[in-house]
Design a protein around this motif. Sequence first.
Motif, PDB file in Angstrom:
ATOM      1  N   ALA A  76      -2.715  -9.008   8.428  1.00  0.00           N
ATOM      2  CA  ALA A  76      -2.622  -7.739   7.711  1.00  0.00           C
ATOM      3  C   ALA A  76      -2.111  -6.628   8.623  1.00  0.00           C
ATOM      4  O   ALA A  76      -2.658  -6.392   9.691  1.00  0.00           O
ATOM      5  CB  ALA A  76      -3.983  -7.359   7.144  1.00  0.00           C
ATOM      6  N   MET A  77      -1.052  -5.967   8.159  1.00  0.00           N
ATOM      7  CA  MET A  77      -0.597  -4.761   8.858  1.00  0.00           C
ATOM      8  C   MET A  77      -1.082  -3.517   8.125  1.00  0.00           C
ATOM      9  O   MET A  77      -0.792  -2.385   8.522  1.00  0.00           O
ATOM     10  CB  MET A  77       0.934  -4.754   8.960  1.00  0.00           C
ATOM     11  N   GLY A  78      -1.827  -3.733   7.046  1.00  0.00           N
ATOM     12  CA  GLY A  78      -2.400  -2.644   6.279  1.00  0.00           C
ATOM     13  C   GLY A  78      -2.807  -3.111   4.903  1.00  0.00           C
ATOM     14  O   GLY A  78      -2.879  -4.322   4.641  1.00  0.00           O
ATOM     15  N   ALA A  79      -3.087  -2.166   4.016  1.00  0.00           N
ATOM     16  CA  ALA A  79      -3.476  -2.493   2.645  1.00  0.00           C
ATOM     17  C   ALA A  79      -3.189  -1.294   1.762  1.00  0.00           C
ATOM     18  O   ALA A  79      -3.064  -0.158   2.233  1.00  0.00           O
ATOM     19  CB  ALA A  79      -4.957  -2.869   2.575  1.00  0.00           C
ATOM     20  N   ILE A  80      -3.070  -1.545   0.456  1.00  0.00           N
ATOM     21  CA  ILE A  80      -2.841  -0.491  -0.524  1.00  0.00           C
ATOM     22  C   ILE A  80      -3.867  -0.606  -1.640  1.00  0.00           C
ATOM     23  O   ILE A  80      -4.496  -1.654  -1.827  1.00  0.00           O
ATOM     24  CB  ILE A  80      -1.422  -0.560  -1.127  1.00  0.00           C
ATOM     25  N   GLY A  81      -4.050   0.500  -2.392  1.00  0.00           N
ATOM     26  CA  GLY A  81      -4.993   0.492  -3.498  1.00  0.00           C
ATOM     27  C   GLY A  81      -4.528   1.374  -4.623  1.00  0.00           C
ATOM     28  O   GLY A  81      -3.438   1.956  -4.583  1.00  0.00           O
ATOM     29  N   GLU A  82      -5.366   1.488  -5.645  1.00  0.00           N
ATOM     30  CA  GLU A  82      -5.052   2.349  -6.788  1.00  0.00           C
ATOM     31  C   GLU A  82      -4.865   3.786  -6.324  1.00  0.00           C
ATOM     32  O   GLU A  82      -5.413   4.209  -5.303  1.00  0.00           O
ATOM     33  CB  GLU A  82      -6.197   2.285  -7.801  1.00  0.00           C
ATOM     34  N   GLY A  83      -4.101   4.542  -7.095  1.00  0.00           N
ATOM     35  CA  GLY A  83      -3.923   5.950  -6.773  1.00  0.00           C
ATOM     36  C   GLY A  83      -2.966   6.216  -5.635  1.00  0.00           C
ATOM     37  O   GLY A  83      -2.946   7.319  -5.082  1.00  0.00           O
TER      38      GLY A  83
END
Length: 446
Positions: free
Chosen positions: A67-74
Amino acid sequence: MVVFVDRVDAGRRLARELESFRGDDLVVLGLPRGGVPVAFEVAAALDAPLDVIVVRKLGVPFQPDLAMGAIGEGGVRVLNPDVLAAARITDADLAAVERRERAALEARLTRLRRGRPRIDLTDRVVIVVDDGIATGSTARVACQVARRLGAAQVIMAAPVAPRDVVRRLPEADQVICASLPADFLAVGAFYRDFTPTTDDEVVALLDAAADRLRHAAPGLSVADCVDTDVQIPIDGAALDGHLHLPDDLNGVVVFAHGSGSSRHSPRNRYVADVLSQAGLGTLLLDLLTPTEELDRAKVFDIGLLAERLEVATAWLRTREDTRNARIGYFGASTGAGAALSAAAELDSPVAAVVSRGGRPDLAGSRLAAVRAPTLLIVGGNDELVLSLNRQAQAQLSCPNRLEIVPGATHLFEEPGTLAEVAILARDWFAHYLAVPDRTPAASSQR
């Protein structure tokens, strides 16, 4: 090293660590997919609503598991600058991965919520639950998403996590874990059963949690009911089960399946939850031990499975709280054949049987001896099993009905089909278990 049996066991153990957060302003959010079965148990234990919080990992293009990061809602995004630098990720690389994962995130939200509105988090205490924390990227973005959606306090909770990662989660007001091992390998290493969770199982759990709150009697909490794991002795071993008895008991339904892990099946648990709302007790039962389940022949040993059902029924008769309850069987797959075979015994106390996509034909010649009113439920698109059920119905002399759920396949994975199964089963059992000596329903087919 702490090892959890499965996500259900992990959720119940984690819930004990979270008891102090019980309150009217609490919401539990599960991270799909694996975090939702854990969150389901936490929400049930704390009498809290359950929802999902969907995030997506941003994997390094040439090593997606990293993982180089993560995304979510909004529009929330969290990046790991160390991984980005070490992997020499360009802005174009990052944008391409994020674009793909953002599309996947939106598709998953649509699939999991299926029109169900998101629970409002404004000024609420939110517990974000996953089945484990590894790098912490997903946990960080999930907490940020919850905060952006209005949460007043955000608790990150997981059965297991590495100590150093927990210390580096400033996005959470608190991090609660059942275990913080010094030597952390991978989340799955701390589970005996780490079988992947499907989207359909997530939807079934969300439906069950929503129904539980919608039909909960005012002032009635889980503490007012019997809700406990049990072991039923058999030949020097034991069958594992989970017994739930509502405060106002109207009969007990024993769930029968040839699998050795059916008590944790989200589909069975969903149906059991619907039955409990009608005042019916449920015994979710593994008819085989973990070792026996590995022997495929035993899954189809109808005589053995029927004998185990009879033992479980006799065990219910030894308990003060179930001694006088009327008994029903809910059978799926080979468990349907076993349920009908057990019900064919001359001294069987079984008052009703329901088969879900089952194989009643496996009861063979014993079908003619069944006296308990029997409901056969089959998916309209499950053609082979439908044919076998029709043949079995022709041999039944007891009050019976064949219900065909249009558009459903064998596992009733299509939207709304499992709910229809649960309602049909609830009405059948409520009719035949709650009040003795009712006039039986006539044989028919929809």
